[in-house]
Design an enzyme around this catalytic site. Structure first.
Site, PDB file in Angstrom:
ATOM      1  N   ARG A   1       0.855  -1.380   0.061  1.00 49.65           N
ATOM      2  CA  ARG A   1      -0.094   0.017   0.116  1.00 49.65           C
ATOM      3  C   ARG A   1       0.814   1.251   0.042  1.00 49.65           C
ATOM      4  O   ARG A   1       0.297   2.360  -0.362  1.00 49.65           O
ATOM      5  CB  ARG A   1      -0.871  -0.154   1.315  1.00 49.65           C
ATOM      6  CG  ARG A   1      -1.951  -1.165   1.104  1.00 49.65           C
ATOM      7  CD  ARG A   1      -2.672  -1.406   2.494  1.00 49.65           C
ATOM      8  NE  ARG A   1      -2.046  -2.249   2.937  1.00 49.65           N
ATOM      9  CZ  ARG A   1      -2.510  -3.074   3.898  1.00 49.65           C
ATOM     10  NH1 ARG A   1      -3.681  -3.116   4.370  1.00 49.65           N
ATOM     11  NH2 ARG A   1      -1.885  -4.112   4.427  1.00 49.65           N
ATOM     12  N   GLY A   2       2.189   1.135   0.204  1.00 51.86           N
ATOM     13  CA  GLY A   2       3.025   2.402   0.694  1.00 51.86           C
ATOM     14  C   GLY A   2       3.121   2.907  -0.741  1.00 51.86           C
ATOM     15  O   GLY A   2       3.391   4.211  -0.588  1.00 51.86           O
TER      16      GLY A   2
ATOM     17  N   ARG B   1       0.094   6.893   7.120  1.00 49.14           N
ATOM     18  CA  ARG B   1       0.258   6.950   5.510  1.00 49.14           C
ATOM     19  C   ARG B   1      -0.195   8.391   5.056  1.00 49.14           C
ATOM     20  O   ARG B   1       0.263   8.663   4.048  1.00 49.14           O
ATOM     21  CB  ARG B   1      -0.464   5.908   5.031  1.00 49.14           C
ATOM     22  CG  ARG B   1      -0.030   4.488   5.214  1.00 49.14           C
ATOM     23  CD  ARG B   1      -0.514   3.441   4.170  1.00 49.14           C
ATOM     24  NE  ARG B   1      -0.516   2.168   4.626  1.00 49.14           N
ATOM     25  CZ  ARG B   1       0.590   1.246   4.527  1.00 49.14           C
ATOM     26  NH1 ARG B   1       1.467   1.626   3.847  1.00 49.14           N
ATOM     27  NH2 ARG B   1       0.562   0.116   4.956  1.00 49.14           N
TER      28      ARG B   1
ATOM     29  N   GLY C   1      15.803  -4.590  -0.497  1.00 49.68           N
ATOM     30  CA  GLY C   1      15.749  -4.934  -1.794  1.00 49.68           C
ATOM     31  C   GLY C   1      15.006  -6.155  -2.164  1.00 49.68           C
ATOM     32  O   GLY C   1      14.669  -6.424  -3.090  1.00 49.68           O
TER      33      GLY C   1
ATOM     34  N   ASP D   1      14.484  -1.044   0.535  1.00 47.85           N
ATOM     35  CA  ASP D   1      15.195  -1.232   1.884  1.00 47.85           C
ATOM     36  C   ASP D   1      16.230  -2.276   1.469  1.00 47.85           C
ATOM     37  O   ASP D   1      17.410  -2.178   0.839  1.00 47.85           O
ATOM     38  CB  ASP D   1      14.254  -1.452   2.865  1.00 47.85           C
ATOM     39  CG  ASP D   1      14.694  -1.372   4.302  1.00 47.85           C
ATOM     40  OD1 ASP D   1      15.944  -0.869   4.476  1.00 47.85           O
ATOM     41  OD2 ASP D   1      14.190  -2.077   5.224  1.00 47.85           O
TER      42      ASP D   1
ATOM     43  N   THR E   1      11.940  -7.257  -1.391  1.00 45.58           N
ATOM     44  CA  THR E   1      10.470  -7.366  -2.089  1.00 45.58           C
ATOM     45  C   THR E   1      10.682  -6.692  -3.451  1.00 45.58           C
ATOM     46  O   THR E   1      10.016  -7.697  -4.350  1.00 45.58           O
ATOM     47  CB  THR E   1       9.716  -5.952  -1.276  1.00 45.58           C
ATOM     48  OG1 THR E   1       9.831  -6.094   0.035  1.00 45.58           O
ATOM     49  CG2 THR E   1       8.316  -5.904  -1.861  1.00 45.58           C
TER      50      THR E   1
ATOM     51  N   LYS F   1      17.115   3.318   0.718  1.00 43.21           N
ATOM     52  CA  LYS F   1      17.997   3.134   1.826  1.00 43.21           C
ATOM     53  C   LYS F   1      19.166   2.284   1.523  1.00 43.21           C
ATOM     54  O   LYS F   1      19.246   1.264   1.786  1.00 43.21           O
ATOM     55  CB  LYS F   1      17.046   2.303   2.958  1.00 43.21           C
ATOM     56  CG  LYS F   1      16.357   3.160   3.947  1.00 43.21           C
ATOM     57  CD  LYS F   1      16.100   2.546   5.149  1.00 43.21           C
ATOM     58  CE  LYS F   1      15.069   2.871   5.728  1.00 43.21           C
ATOM     59  NZ  LYS F   1      14.226   1.995   6.743  1.00 43.21           N
TER      60      LYS F   1
ATOM     61  N   ASP G   1       7.240   2.619  -2.822  1.00 43.66           N
ATOM     62  CA  ASP G   1       7.538   3.841  -1.843  1.00 43.66           C
ATOM     63  C   ASP G   1       9.126   3.865  -1.500  1.00 43.66           C
ATOM     64  O   ASP G   1       9.732   4.900  -1.367  1.00 43.66           O
ATOM     65  CB  ASP G   1       6.634   3.651  -0.889  1.00 43.66           C
ATOM     66  CG  ASP G   1       6.885   2.065   0.092  1.00 43.66           C
ATOM     67  OD1 ASP G   1       7.415   1.307  -0.688  1.00 43.66           O
ATOM     68  OD2 ASP G   1       6.085   2.181   1.264  1.00 43.66           O
TER      69      ASP G   1
ATOM     70  N   ASP H   1       4.155   3.749   6.336  1.00 46.66           N
ATOM     71  CA  ASP H   1       3.286   3.478   7.402  1.00 46.66           C
ATOM     72  C   ASP H   1       4.405   2.918   8.753  1.00 46.66           C
ATOM     73  O   ASP H   1       5.265   2.568   8.294  1.00 46.66           O
ATOM     74  CB  ASP H   1       2.163   2.349   7.238  1.00 46.66           C
ATOM     75  CG  ASP H   1       2.883   1.021   7.099  1.00 46.66           C
ATOM     76  OD1 ASP H   1       3.569   0.816   6.229  1.00 46.66           O
ATOM     77  OD2 ASP H   1       2.734  -0.008   7.938  1.00 46.66           O
TER      78      ASP H   1
HETATM   79  P1  IMP Z   1      12.588  -4.410   1.265  1.00 44.06           P
HETATM   80  O1  IMP Z   1      12.075  -5.781   0.899  1.00 44.06           O
HETATM   81  O2  IMP Z   1      13.300  -4.756   2.684  1.00 44.06           O
HETATM   82  O3  IMP Z   1      13.169  -3.714   0.503  1.00 44.06           O
HETATM   83  O4  IMP Z   1      11.404  -3.540   2.010  1.00 44.06           O
HETATM   84  C1  IMP Z   1      10.694  -2.664   1.204  1.00 44.06           C
HETATM   85  C2  IMP Z   1       9.150  -2.619   1.916  1.00 44.06           C
HETATM   86  O5  IMP Z   1       9.393  -2.204   3.359  1.00 44.06           O
HETATM   87  C3  IMP Z   1       8.698  -1.275   1.708  1.00 44.06           C
HETATM   88  O6  IMP Z   1       7.820  -1.467   0.411  1.00 44.06           O
HETATM   89  C4  IMP Z   1       8.156  -0.635   2.873  1.00 44.06           C
HETATM   90  O7  IMP Z   1       6.769  -1.213   2.786  1.00 44.06           O
HETATM   91  C5  IMP Z   1       8.770  -1.295   4.029  1.00 44.06           C
HETATM   92  N1  IMP Z   1       9.693  -0.272   4.728  1.00 44.06           N
HETATM   93  C6  IMP Z   1      11.024  -0.422   4.410  1.00 44.06           C
HETATM   94  N2  IMP Z   1      11.461   0.589   5.246  1.00 44.06           N
HETATM   95  C7  IMP Z   1      10.494   1.079   5.709  1.00 44.06           C
HETATM   96  C8  IMP Z   1      10.412   2.613   6.357  1.00 44.06           C
HETATM   97  O8  IMP Z   1      11.584   3.180   6.894  1.00 44.06           O
HETATM   98  N3  IMP Z   1       9.261   3.032   6.775  1.00 44.06           N
HETATM   99  C9  IMP Z   1       7.891   2.460   6.387  1.00 44.06           C
HETATM  100  N4  IMP Z   1       8.098   1.264   5.610  1.00 44.06           N
HETATM  101  C10 IMP Z   1       9.240   0.883   5.179  1.00 44.06           C
HETATM  102 MG    MG Z   2       5.055  -1.164   4.837  1.00 41.41          MG
END
Ligand code: IMP
Ligand code: MG
Length: 190
Positions: free
Chosen positions: A45-46, A168, A108, A106, A110, A134, A103, A162
């Site tokens: 949803r981000g 959000r 990576g 982080d 996802t 990030k 959004d 969120d």
């Molecule tokens: P990844 O799989 O670690 O890259 O995470 C990505 C998902 O984690 C994003 O789509 C966000 O929903 C969530 N996320 C990562 N960091 C943050 C943050 O600082 N605030 C809110 N959501 C975050």
């Molecule tokens: Mg999230």
């Protein structure tokens, strides 16, 4: 729920800075996707606020679709590395120029899983547009074509992002002071 002022450490990106950067990205995308009728895929949803602002700055014909994945359990603030597709697309991506709108990237995990998933359906091209990056936290390499801002390793909220499914709706990106934030138990993600 707490009022955000109680745990806001600082405003990281104010509303006008977001608006300006989103407009720039929209212009860049419009230029790159001339005659390509892109399909923008928003990861719920981000990505919703970013997508809705971004598309109003894109001047080429485009369509949108949505996917939902879950990678974080509610209340957790570290990626599990496990990604589940909880809502699939309604549109066929075959032979479409697909742009994934996220959004934040982080670890990576996802975006990397979503890229793999969409690739199997033969899009004509596939790129990533993320509002926030990030970079320090990256665990898997992710090709990012459009990036709003690179941010440091702090948990942020607002403008679609969120904390435990709340906040959000704020129009800026803020950094949370996790010592002042009180998590609510039994918030369900169903
Ligand atoms: P990844 O799989 O670690 O890259 O995470 C990505 C998902 O984690 C994003 O789509 C966000 O929903 C969530 N996320 C990562 N960091 C943050 C943050 O600082 N605030 C809110 N959501 C975050
Ligand atoms: Mg999230």
């Amino acid at each position: 729920m707490q009022e955000y002022h109680e745990f806001l450490k600082k405003v990281l990106i104010p509303e006008n800075t977001l608006a300006q950067r989103v407009a720039e990205l929209g212009a860049e995308i419009s230029n790159d996707y001339l005659d390509k009728n892109p399909l923008l895929i928003c990861i719920l949803r981000g990505g919703i606020i970013f997508l809705s602002d971004l598309i109003r700055h894109i001047t080429v014909p485009l369509s949108v679709d949505f996917m939902a994945v879950s990678s974080y359990g509610v209340g957790k603030r570290a990626s599990s590395g496990q990604v589940r597709i909880t809502l699939d697309l309604k549109t066929s991506v075959r032979d479409r120029h697909v742009l994934l709108v996220e959004d934040i990237v982080d670890s990576g995990h996802t975006i990397s899983e979503v890229l793999d998933f969409i690739s199997t359906r033969h899009p004509k091209s596939l790129y990533v547009c993320t509002l926030l990056d990030k970079t320090e936290r990256r665990e898997v390499e992710v090709p990012i074509r459009y990036r709003g801002f690179t941010i440091s390793n702090e948990f942020v909220f607002g403008y679609g992002l969120d904390i435990d499914e709340y906040y959000r709706n704020l129009s800026f990106i803020g950094v949370v002071d996790l010592e002042k934030f009180i998590p609510e138990n039994d918030l369900n993600d169903f």
